[in-house]
Design a protein around this motif. Structure first.
Motif, mmCIF file in Angstrom:
data_model
loop_
_atom_site.group_PDB
_atom_site.id
_atom_site.type_symbol
_atom_site.label_atom_id
_atom_site.label_comp_id
_atom_site.label_asym_id
_atom_site.label_seq_id
_atom_site.Cartn_x
_atom_site.Cartn_y
_atom_site.Cartn_z
ATOM 1 N N GLY A 122 76.172 91.106 23.843
ATOM 2 C CA GLY A 122 76.085 89.659 23.845
ATOM 3 C C GLY A 122 74.938 89.101 24.653
ATOM 4 O O GLY A 122 74.913 87.900 24.963
ATOM 5 N N GLU A 123 73.955 89.950 25.005
ATOM 6 C CA GLU A 123 72.823 89.538 25.827
ATOM 7 C C GLU A 123 71.556 89.464 24.974
ATOM 8 O O GLU A 123 71.059 90.491 24.505
ATOM 9 C CB GLU A 123 72.603 90.533 26.980
ATOM 10 N N PRO A 124 70.978 88.257 24.756
ATOM 11 C CA PRO A 124 69.795 88.114 23.888
ATOM 12 C C PRO A 124 68.585 88.923 24.340
ATOM 13 O O PRO A 124 67.770 89.335 23.506
ATOM 14 C CB PRO A 124 69.495 86.610 23.943
ATOM 15 N N GLU A 125 68.439 89.170 25.652
ATOM 16 C CA GLU A 125 67.232 89.858 26.134
ATOM 17 C C GLU A 125 67.086 91.268 25.572
ATOM 18 O O GLU A 125 65.972 91.809 25.527
ATOM 19 C CB GLU A 125 67.194 89.898 27.673
ATOM 20 N N TYR A 126 68.180 91.867 25.110
ATOM 21 C CA TYR A 126 68.100 93.213 24.547
ATOM 22 C C TYR A 126 67.275 93.266 23.261
ATOM 23 O O TYR A 126 66.789 94.328 22.893
ATOM 24 C CB TYR A 126 69.495 93.757 24.248
ATOM 25 N N ARG A 127 67.124 92.157 22.556
ATOM 26 C CA ARG A 127 66.401 92.200 21.284
ATOM 27 C C ARG A 127 64.894 91.966 21.439
ATOM 28 O O ARG A 127 64.172 91.888 20.446
ATOM 29 C CB ARG A 127 67.000 91.198 20.296
ATOM 30 N N PRO A 140 56.214 81.925 26.699
ATOM 31 C CA PRO A 140 57.178 80.822 26.725
ATOM 32 C C PRO A 140 58.010 80.708 25.448
ATOM 33 O O PRO A 140 59.203 80.363 25.506
ATOM 34 C CB PRO A 140 56.285 79.588 26.910
ATOM 35 N N ALA A 141 57.405 81.013 24.291
ATOM 36 C CA ALA A 141 58.157 80.909 23.033
ATOM 37 C C ALA A 141 59.296 81.919 22.999
ATOM 38 O O ALA A 141 60.394 81.616 22.509
ATOM 39 C CB ALA A 141 57.224 81.122 21.840
ATOM 40 N N ALA A 142 59.042 83.118 23.515
ATOM 41 C CA ALA A 142 60.102 84.123 23.572
ATOM 42 C C ALA A 142 61.176 83.706 24.574
ATOM 43 O O ALA A 142 62.375 83.876 24.322
ATOM 44 C CB ALA A 142 59.512 85.477 23.956
ATOM 45 N N MET A 143 60.759 83.158 25.701
ATOM 46 C CA MET A 143 61.723 82.695 26.693
ATOM 47 C C MET A 143 62.653 81.640 26.098
ATOM 48 O O MET A 143 63.865 81.632 26.343
ATOM 49 C CB MET A 143 60.987 82.128 27.904
ATOM 50 N N ASP A 144 62.096 80.752 25.268
ATOM 51 C CA ASP A 144 62.918 79.725 24.625
ATOM 52 C C ASP A 144 63.981 80.344 23.718
ATOM 53 O O ASP A 144 65.087 79.814 23.589
ATOM 54 C CB ASP A 144 62.040 78.776 23.812
ATOM 55 N N CYS A 145 63.649 81.484 23.092
ATOM 56 C CA CYS A 145 64.588 82.132 22.172
ATOM 57 C C CYS A 145 65.783 82.740 22.892
ATOM 58 O O CYS A 145 66.809 83.022 22.266
ATOM 59 C CB CYS A 145 63.877 83.219 21.364
ATOM 60 N N LEU A 146 65.664 82.957 24.201
ATOM 61 C CA LEU A 146 66.770 83.536 24.953
ATOM 62 C C LEU A 146 68.004 82.642 24.945
ATOM 63 O O LEU A 146 69.128 83.124 25.151
ATOM 64 C CB LEU A 146 66.353 83.795 26.400
#
Length: 224
Positions: free
Chosen positions: A184-189, A168-174
């Motif tokens: 420009g897509e956060p999921e790549y990192r 969940p913490a990573a999901m929040d960072c998206l």
């Protein structure tokens, strides 16, 4: 005359897990040479026909594809560059894999550094992934590293929502884009270390790592 059979790295019949570890070893060492210039992405060109680690330059764009099957392909200015069928796999069993790295750097028109620069949070994450996969290469259960984005050239890819659901913490960072985000897509990192396709560790190229038990770790702080 000595008739003992001699072992050569090129004689290795690499398993899928060994290819995974070998490709990450090369990609991590490449990014370590150019920590502010190179990024690593998982790609599946041709709508999923290939399984690659792609190395990109922050200004020049896509530079090289490390195909897990053993080939590498260099892209220069949008045109095809040199290809080779096996060299990076054979050289990746050495540490550090200097010869194949130098060869790739010359192919990509990058100056070979005299000494390694200081690591960044991103390269620390890449090195962590490479070290973990090398450690697990002979494990009974298959380990691999998956990106938060399934990049298949627009054919059936997208956000790997199931993987993020365990962290969940990573999901929040998206919801927080960063300048380094590819396209420009956060999921790549984000990267996930998976065993039998089940995610156990989530890593962000900012240097953060999360485990499934809710733990979080600052890899840069641990490294320093």
């Amino acid at each position: 005359m000595d008739t003992t059979d001699r072992f050569e790295p090129s004689d290795l019949a690499l398993t899928q897990q060994m290819r995974e570890a070998a490709s990450w070893h090369i990609a991590a060492e490449l990014s370590r040479r150019y920590p502010h210039e190179l990024t690593v992405h998982e790609t599946h060109p041709g709508g999923g026909q290939y399984d690659c680690l792609a190395v990109q330059h922050v200004r020049r764009g896509h530079l090289v594809d490390l195909n897990r099957s053993g080939s590498f392909h260099v892209w220069l200015g949008g045109s095809d560059g040199p290809s080779d069928s096996t060299p990076w796999q054979a050289g990746a069993v050495s540490s550090p894999p200097r010869d194949p790295l130098d060869r790739l750097c010359r192919s990509m028109k990058l100056a070979i550094p005299n000494r390694l620069p200081r690591s960044t949070p991103r390269t620390i994450v890449y090195r962590f992934i490479a070290a973990f996969l090398a450690h697990a290469v002979f494990a009974v259960e298959p380990w691999r590293c998956l990106n938060g984005m399934c990049d298949t050239s627009g054919y059936g890819g997208g956000l790997r929502r199931r993987l993020f659901g365990e962290f969940p913490a990573a999901m929040d960072c998206l919801s927080t884009p960063l300048p380094e985000d590819a396209l420009g897509e956060p999921e790549y990192r984000f990267w996930f270390l998976c065993c039998d396709d089940e995610p156990h560790v989530c890593l962000e190229t900012t240097g953060m790592a999360w485990t499934r038990d809710g733990g979080s770790h600052d890899l840069e702080a641990l490294y320093r």
